[in-house]
Design a protein around this motif. Sequence first.
Motif, PDB file in Angstrom:
ATOM      1  N   PRO A  71       0.826  -1.209   0.000  1.00 21.63           N
ATOM      2  CA  PRO A  71       0.000   0.000   0.000  1.00 21.63           C
ATOM      3  C   PRO A  71       0.863   1.264   0.000  1.00 21.63           C
ATOM      4  N   SER A  72       0.332   2.337  -0.573  1.00 19.23           N
ATOM      5  CA  SER A  72       1.092   3.583  -0.726  1.00 19.23           C
ATOM      6  C   SER A  72       1.615   4.114   0.601  1.00 19.23           C
ATOM      7  N   GLU A  73       0.841   3.918   1.690  1.00 18.67           N
ATOM      8  CA  GLU A  73       1.251   4.472   2.971  1.00 18.67           C
ATOM      9  C   GLU A  73       2.609   3.935   3.409  1.00 18.67           C
ATOM     10  N   GLN A  74       2.894   2.664   3.091  1.00 22.29           N
ATOM     11  CA  GLN A  74       4.177   2.085   3.486  1.00 22.29           C
ATOM     12  C   GLN A  74       5.324   2.761   2.750  1.00 22.29           C
ATOM     13  N   TRP A  75       5.151   3.004   1.463  1.00 21.32           N
ATOM     14  CA  TRP A  75       6.222   3.625   0.691  1.00 21.32           C
ATOM     15  C   TRP A  75       6.401   5.095   1.036  1.00 21.32           C
ATOM     16  N   GLN A  76       5.327   5.753   1.448  1.00 23.45           N
ATOM     17  CA  GLN A  76       5.442   7.163   1.814  1.00 23.45           C
ATOM     18  C   GLN A  76       6.420   7.366   2.957  1.00 23.45           C
ATOM     19  N   GLN A 123       9.187   5.556   3.395  1.00 22.18           N
ATOM     20  CA  GLN A 123      10.502   5.006   3.061  1.00 22.18           C
ATOM     21  C   GLN A 123      11.535   6.072   2.710  1.00 22.18           C
ATOM     22  N   GLY A 124      11.128   7.179   2.123  1.00 25.21           N
ATOM     23  CA  GLY A 124      12.093   8.192   1.737  1.00 25.21           C
ATOM     24  C   GLY A 124      11.774   8.808   0.391  1.00 25.21           C
ATOM     25  N   ALA A 125      12.644   9.719  -0.038  1.00 27.28           N
ATOM     26  CA  ALA A 125      12.360  10.539  -1.219  1.00 27.28           C
ATOM     27  C   ALA A 125      12.312   9.725  -2.503  1.00 27.28           C
ATOM     28  N   PHE A 126      13.123   8.668  -2.602  1.00 27.73           N
ATOM     29  CA  PHE A 126      13.108   7.870  -3.829  1.00 27.73           C
ATOM     30  C   PHE A 126      11.774   7.148  -3.984  1.00 27.73           C
ATOM     31  N   HIS A 127      11.316   6.499  -2.927  1.00 28.47           N
ATOM     32  CA  HIS A 127      10.019   5.819  -2.964  1.00 28.47           C
ATOM     33  C   HIS A 127       8.888   6.809  -3.231  1.00 28.47           C
ATOM     34  N   GLN A 128       8.964   7.969  -2.580  1.00 30.08           N
ATOM     35  CA  GLN A 128       7.916   8.977  -2.770  1.00 30.08           C
ATOM     36  C   GLN A 128       7.897   9.491  -4.205  1.00 30.08           C
ATOM     37  N   ARG A 129       9.064   9.635  -4.798  1.00 31.43           N
ATOM     38  CA  ARG A 129       9.126  10.066  -6.204  1.00 31.43           C
ATOM     39  C   ARG A 129       8.462   9.025  -7.109  1.00 31.43           C
ATOM     40  N   LEU A 130       8.732   7.749  -6.881  1.00 29.57           N
ATOM     41  CA  LEU A 130       8.111   6.706  -7.701  1.00 29.57           C
ATOM     42  C   LEU A 130       6.593   6.733  -7.560  1.00 29.57           C
ATOM     43  N   LEU A 131       6.123   6.893  -6.333  1.00 29.76           N
ATOM     44  CA  LEU A 131       4.672   6.963  -6.128  1.00 29.76           C
ATOM     45  C   LEU A 131       4.071   8.145  -6.885  1.00 29.76           C
ATOM     46  N   ARG A 132       4.759   9.271  -6.846  1.00 30.55           N
ATOM     47  CA  ARG A 132       4.255  10.463  -7.539  1.00 30.55           C
ATOM     48  C   ARG A 132       4.215  10.240  -9.054  1.00 30.55           C
ATOM     49  N   LEU A 133       5.225   9.593  -9.595  1.00 32.35           N
ATOM     50  CA  LEU A 133       5.236   9.323 -11.035  1.00 32.35           C
ATOM     51  C   LEU A 133       4.157   8.313 -11.413  1.00 32.35           C
ATOM     52  N   LEU A 134       3.975   7.313 -10.569  1.00 32.07           N
ATOM     53  CA  LEU A 134       2.948   6.301 -10.844  1.00 32.07           C
ATOM     54  C   LEU A 134       1.551   6.913 -10.833  1.00 32.07           C
ATOM     55  N   ALA A 135       1.345   7.888  -9.969  1.00 34.08           N
ATOM     56  CA  ALA A 135       0.015   8.473  -9.818  1.00 34.08           C
ATOM     57  C   ALA A 135      -0.445   9.194 -11.076  1.00 34.08           C
TER      58      ALA A 135
END
Length: 695
Positions: free
Chosen positions: A117-122, A124-136
């Motif tokens: 789930p997204s909450e777990q990656w949020q 983790q740090g800036a790299f994970h957050q960047r991937l989530l933002r691109l995926l969105a």
Amino acid sequence: MTLSHTDHLTDGTALHDWLQRAASHGHRLPVILQGESLWITLQLQHWQTALPPQPLYLGPDHLDHCECKTLRAASLLLGQERQCVIFDSRQALDIDALAAASGLVTAGGVFIWLLPPSEQWQQQGAFHQRLLRLLAVDSHVWLIQAQRQRTPQLKEPPRQADHHLSSDPDCLSEDQAIAVQRIIRTAQGRARRPLVIQADRGRGKSSALGLAAARLIHLGMAALQPILVTAPRQAACAEVLAQAQRHLSATQAELLRYISPDQLLDQLPDAALLLVDEAASLPAAVLQTLLQRYPRVIFASTVHGYEGTGRGFAVRFVDYLNQHAPAWKGISLSTPIRWRDHDPLETLIRQWLLLDAEPHALATDHALTTPTALIQETRAEVLASDEALLHGLFGLLVQAHYRTTPSDLQQLLEDPQCQTTLAVSATRQVMGAAVLVQEGPLEPSLAEAVWLGQRRPKGQLLPQSLLFHCGLRHSGQLRYGRIMRVAVAANLRQQGIGLQLLQDIEQRARRQGLDCLGSSFGATDYLLRFWQKAGYCVVRLGLTRDAASGEYAVMVLKPLNSVGHALVQDARRRFLYELPELLNGALQRAEPALLHQLLAVADLPAVSLSAQDRDDLQAFTRGNRDLLLSRGALKRLLLLALKRGADAQACLGLIGAVLQQCDETLLCQRLACSPGKPLSQLLRRQAQVLLTWLE
């Protein structure tokens, strides 16, 4: 745990329909399943009959009806082709393995990425957050979650449906046909004109190697000597051998042989032609040896390689080719074969991992005259939220260093000990960059274990090397800043930007209370001069060549306080004490120019020439006195000349003959002269030049 009433499973019919649509476009289908593990497991079971046959699962678990391998196995599978790959990142994100695994999928296949789930990656740090933002916001991927999904928008391929047609019926693109022709022309042409082939994944370079080899065998080129093919692993060049075998009889196929790099270096067998596939994954020293040994050689490399991008390799190896094989030729393959142009999976992986990041194009007219770089520490959150800035930074790092992997990008954005300093122009273009990571102090028990060689803690290079290699037991107590990368745009070098970056880092490190700054890198004359100019001194030279760069690793330190000063003095004293004993041992094959650079700035012991030394030197330079009988006097002559700043060219031969005690074959190779009397005369002339210069 059970599914809630709001959770739903996507029918296998939908997957089948999307796979058919992707296949009609010649594309691969990227799918993301994101949510709780139970729901993902049930969704995969629901799709079981709709998945392409023999799916490959890469992850920590076991899935029924799949071939299951660990994430680490992904890089070992490069060169293979699969219709379905399931990549599991629910427990941990292995970004290098992700990149490698995506390259296995062929057109019409599916790449399924399992995410928590997204909450777990949020968290983790800036790299994970960047991937989530691109995926969105990405429209290329089929994003499926328990409560909702977003279907992909597959882009129609270019209208030229015949883009795979070529003038060669055995080739699938005109690029590939041209590559086959160039390989054959290189094999049949003049010696010492190597060919370098560069291509992204899926462009058919390995097939081109195999097809060209088969045709050369038909032409009789391997009648007396075989065609050899080497690669980091035999699996990496499986397509070369398979393609050739399709066009050869069983007897003819024996004339094309795989040989591992270590066997090749050990045996150096004769060959009509040498093919080197995945050259960027081999150490530079290996490539250089092969270039010198084989008169006809083809180097093929992946530009955006997943195990270490090939662009840094290309820049560095091209420099070597220009010096040692100036008649070399290069060719690039751009047309995809295993999938069509605008493939959504390739587009996503490139974007997510910056595989095609390039340095910013910087104008030089203004910058060269007045380099006005703004030097600033840049937080990971800023980099992750500014794609243009991040592209420019990572593109610069990739181009400036021999091997850079996607995980380096992840460390840049998520390692809490990592600090990035940028030199940017007024228009926010990256002119230069330096990356520092803090290391030490180590717990006393850990430091003792490292000193004894029992532990090798990750991410502690400076204290670990000072403890174990240099034997300095107290070095584990200090705080270090290790400068991992320094890079300046190619057209802005020699303008002081690199020194400005180091100065800014030093000021900040002093405020943070660090004891020493340091770095470790593949030693070259240019880099040593740069670091010495910045006030760093060499405290260690590796005893073997670095596997990636092919150069001897050198460690430099600069003290920031009295504690650091005492440590650097101890390390420097130990290095200079051990160096003479290593020159004719572990460092016997080190380049004399490198040793001259180290010895020229060393605090060498005071030496003088006795009357007997001068007589021995006169007998050696003017007569026929043997080198062995004159070695003591020659050594003192050389050390005295080095201490007084003698020119490198006047010392190189004697460094090899006297300090390193190299054999005649190696000396002749280095000095480009014949053995026997020509070598003897050259050494006598060099000794006379030094004698005259000193007087």
